[in-house]
Every structure is written in structure tokens, then in C-alpha cells.
Design a protein around this motif. Structure first.
Motif, PDB file in Angstrom:
ATOM      1  N   VAL A  15      36.735  36.502  35.306  1.00 37.38           N
ATOM      2  CA  VAL A  15      36.476  35.088  35.021  1.00 37.38           C
ATOM      3  C   VAL A  15      37.793  34.359  34.727  1.00 37.38           C
ATOM      4  CG1 VAL A  15      35.408  33.498  33.361  1.00 37.38           C
ATOM      5  CG2 VAL A  15      34.085  35.410  34.276  1.00 37.38           C
ATOM      6  N   LEU A  16      38.645  34.955  33.902  1.00 34.74           N
ATOM      7  CA  LEU A  16      39.918  34.330  33.560  1.00 34.74           C
ATOM      8  C   LEU A  16      40.744  34.020  34.807  1.00 34.74           C
ATOM      9  CD1 LEU A  16      42.114  33.434  31.507  1.00 34.74           C
ATOM     10  CD2 LEU A  16      42.905  35.814  31.539  1.00 34.74           C
ATOM     11  N   PHE A  17      40.947  35.020  35.655  1.00 37.01           N
ATOM     12  CA  PHE A  17      41.773  34.818  36.844  1.00 37.01           C
ATOM     13  C   PHE A  17      41.076  33.956  37.887  1.00 37.01           C
ATOM     14  CE2 PHE A  17      44.419  37.859  34.869  1.00 37.01           C
ATOM     15  CZ  PHE A  17      45.676  37.743  35.446  1.00 37.01           C
ATOM     16  N   VAL A  35      30.778  32.362  43.086  1.00 42.40           N
ATOM     17  CA  VAL A  35      30.502  33.445  44.044  1.00 42.40           C
ATOM     18  C   VAL A  35      31.700  34.388  44.125  1.00 42.40           C
ATOM     19  CG1 VAL A  35      30.048  33.977  46.472  1.00 42.40           C
ATOM     20  CG2 VAL A  35      28.876  32.061  45.380  1.00 42.40           C
ATOM     21  N   ALA A  36      32.904  33.829  44.197  1.00 41.06           N
ATOM     22  CA  ALA A  36      34.114  34.655  44.286  1.00 41.06           C
ATOM     23  C   ALA A  36      34.240  35.567  43.066  1.00 41.06           C
ATOM     24  CB  ALA A  36      35.347  33.761  44.410  1.00 41.06           C
ATOM     25  N   ILE A  37      34.053  35.003  41.901  1.00 37.00           N
ATOM     26  CA  ILE A  37      34.164  35.785  40.663  1.00 37.00           C
ATOM     27  C   ILE A  37      33.075  36.839  40.591  1.00 37.00           C
ATOM     28  CG2 ILE A  37      33.967  35.640  38.141  1.00 37.00           C
ATOM     29  CD1 ILE A  37      35.313  32.818  38.412  1.00 37.00           C
ATOM     30  N   LEU A  38      31.852  36.461  40.912  1.00 33.76           N
ATOM     31  CA  LEU A  38      30.727  37.406  40.860  1.00 33.76           C
ATOM     32  C   LEU A  38      30.917  38.566  41.839  1.00 33.76           C
ATOM     33  CD1 LEU A  38      27.995  38.007  39.567  1.00 33.76           C
ATOM     34  CD2 LEU A  38      26.928  36.658  41.376  1.00 33.76           C
ATOM     35  N   ALA A  61      38.965  37.942  42.601  1.00 33.78           N
ATOM     36  CA  ALA A  61      38.517  36.574  42.324  1.00 33.78           C
ATOM     37  C   ALA A  61      39.502  35.561  42.902  1.00 33.78           C
ATOM     38  CB  ALA A  61      38.347  36.356  40.823  1.00 33.78           C
ATOM     39  N   ILE A  62      40.779  35.835  42.748  1.00 33.49           N
ATOM     40  CA  ILE A  62      41.801  34.934  43.302  1.00 33.49           C
ATOM     41  C   ILE A  62      41.684  34.860  44.818  1.00 33.49           C
ATOM     42  CG2 ILE A  62      44.288  34.650  43.676  1.00 33.49           C
ATOM     43  CD1 ILE A  62      44.698  35.808  40.829  1.00 33.49           C
ATOM     44  N   ILE A  63      41.523  36.006  45.456  1.00 33.43           N
ATOM     45  CA  ILE A  63      41.393  36.036  46.919  1.00 33.43           C
ATOM     46  C   ILE A  63      40.150  35.260  47.347  1.00 33.43           C
ATOM     47  CG2 ILE A  63      40.965  37.544  48.908  1.00 33.43           C
ATOM     48  CD1 ILE A  63      42.676  39.687  47.370  1.00 33.43           C
ATOM     49  N   GLY A  64      39.040  35.483  46.648  1.00 34.83           N
ATOM     50  CA  GLY A  64      37.804  34.770  46.989  1.00 34.83           C
ATOM     51  C   GLY A  64      37.947  33.268  46.861  1.00 34.83           C
ATOM     52  N   VAL A  65      38.575  32.824  45.795  1.00 32.35           N
ATOM     53  CA  VAL A  65      38.800  31.389  45.607  1.00 32.35           C
ATOM     54  C   VAL A  65      39.750  30.866  46.685  1.00 32.35           C
ATOM     55  CG1 VAL A  65      39.834  29.667  44.067  1.00 32.35           C
ATOM     56  CG2 VAL A  65      38.268  31.378  43.136  1.00 32.35           C
ATOM     57  N   ALA A  66      40.791  31.643  46.987  1.00 30.95           N
ATOM     58  CA  ALA A  66      41.781  31.214  47.977  1.00 30.95           C
ATOM     59  C   ALA A  66      41.178  31.057  49.377  1.00 30.95           C
ATOM     60  CB  ALA A  66      42.952  32.187  48.013  1.00 30.95           C
ATOM     61  N   ILE A  67      40.211  31.892  49.737  1.00 26.65           N
ATOM     62  CA  ILE A  67      39.610  31.764  51.071  1.00 26.65           C
ATOM     63  C   ILE A  67      38.540  30.685  51.118  1.00 26.65           C
ATOM     64  CG2 ILE A  67      40.143  34.145  51.712  1.00 26.65           C
ATOM     65  CD1 ILE A  67      37.108  34.759  51.438  1.00 26.65           C
TER      66      ILE A  67
END
Length: 159
Positions: free
Chosen positions: A144-146, A48-51, A36-42
Motif C-alpha cells: 500500500v505504501l509504495f 487493482v495494482a496494489i491488490l 505495486a509500482i509496476i502496476g501503477v506505472a502500466i
């Protein structure tokens, strides 16, 4: 740095970014939280990143749970097990005895990846379906938390 990573990711088609997050989240120790962190970072939308991170982690964990269950069934058929388990396995077993499947599923990811804790619980004789359900709940919660923390952190860093 975050902007350059996002710029690179923007040059890749969306479906491939999504698939990348699913694949990276299936890796033990990366899991839904780092995926999730990587998805948000990119630069993916946080939902979408979390899912995608949750989907990758769940698929991997389910493969481990049901694969371990099948192996355990074959290995323990008409056999008695001897030997001293490792220190980490003993610690996980004590945690399992104290907190059960829900506790180990929710807290176990602080010690080991979901794939390993779920496999160990099935190895201890826990019901595969119960392990799968509680691990999915845990994966969703941690992802979800991260993901939310990463979104808040990225938004602060870009300001």
C-alpha cells in the motif's frame, strides 16, 4: 516514457495485466512494493495494482513459509545442527531475537525479501502461522505504501 508503457499495457487484456502483476510480485526482491509500482506505472487502477501485487507476494511467501517448515521438520528430526551460520543469517537471527516475529516481518523487508526472512524465521523455530500472519500484514503495508507513492509520483510526472 510512462505514457508509452501505458499505451503498450493497454494493448494487453486486463486479466493478463493483472496476472502479470501477480506473477512479478511473487519474485523475491520485487515483492508487493515494486509490483505495486509496476502496476501503477502500466496504468492499472492503483487499488487493482496494489491488490494484485499483494496477492502475488502473499502466495509466494506462504509457499516459502510452509515449504521451509516442512523441510525443517524433516531435517531436524532426531538431528543436532553444527556449523557457523552466515553473516546475514547471524544478523537476521539477532534481529529476530531482539524484535521477534512482528519486528522482523515489518522491518525485515528493508534487508531481504519476505520469502527469505520468513523462511529464516521458520528455520529459527518460529511458529509458521505467526510468521505467515505477520508477513501478510507487512506485505500489505509495504504494498500500500509504495502503491500510493507510485500513484502520487505518476500523477505528478504526467502533469
Amino acid at each position: 516514457m510512462i505514457e508509452s508503457i501505458q499505451g503498450f499495457a493497454d494493448s494487453i487484456p486486463d486479466w493478463l495485466q493483472w496476472a502479470g502483476i501477480v506473477l512479478v510480485s511473487a519474485i523475491p526482491f520485487v515483492e508487493s512494493y515494486f509490483g505495486a509500482i509496476i502496476g501503477v506505472a502500466i496504468g492499472l487502477h492503483p487499488v487493482v495494482a496494489i491488490l494484485m501485487a499483494i496477492i502475488g507476494n502473499v502466495i509466494s511467501m506462504l509457499a516459502f513459509v510452509y515449504g521451509t517448515g516442512a523441510i525443517r521438520d524433516k531435517a531436524t528430526k532426531n538431528k543436532v545442527k553444527d556449523g557457523e551460520p552466515s553473516h546475514k543469517r547471524q544478523r537476521l537471527k539477532r534481529m529476530f531475537d531482539k524484535f521477534g516475529v512482528p519486528g522482523v516481518s515489518l522491518l525485515g523487508q528493508t534487508m531481504l525479501p519476505s520469502q527469505i526472512t520468513s523462511s529464516a524465521m521458520v528455520g529459527f523455530g518460529a511458529n509458521r502461522n505467526a510468521v505467515a500472519v505477520w508477513q501478510i500484514i507487512s506485505i500489505i503495508g509495504w504494498g500500500v505504501l509504495f502503491g500510493v507513492l507510485a500513484t502520487l509520483g505518476i500523477n505528478v510526472a504526467l502533469r
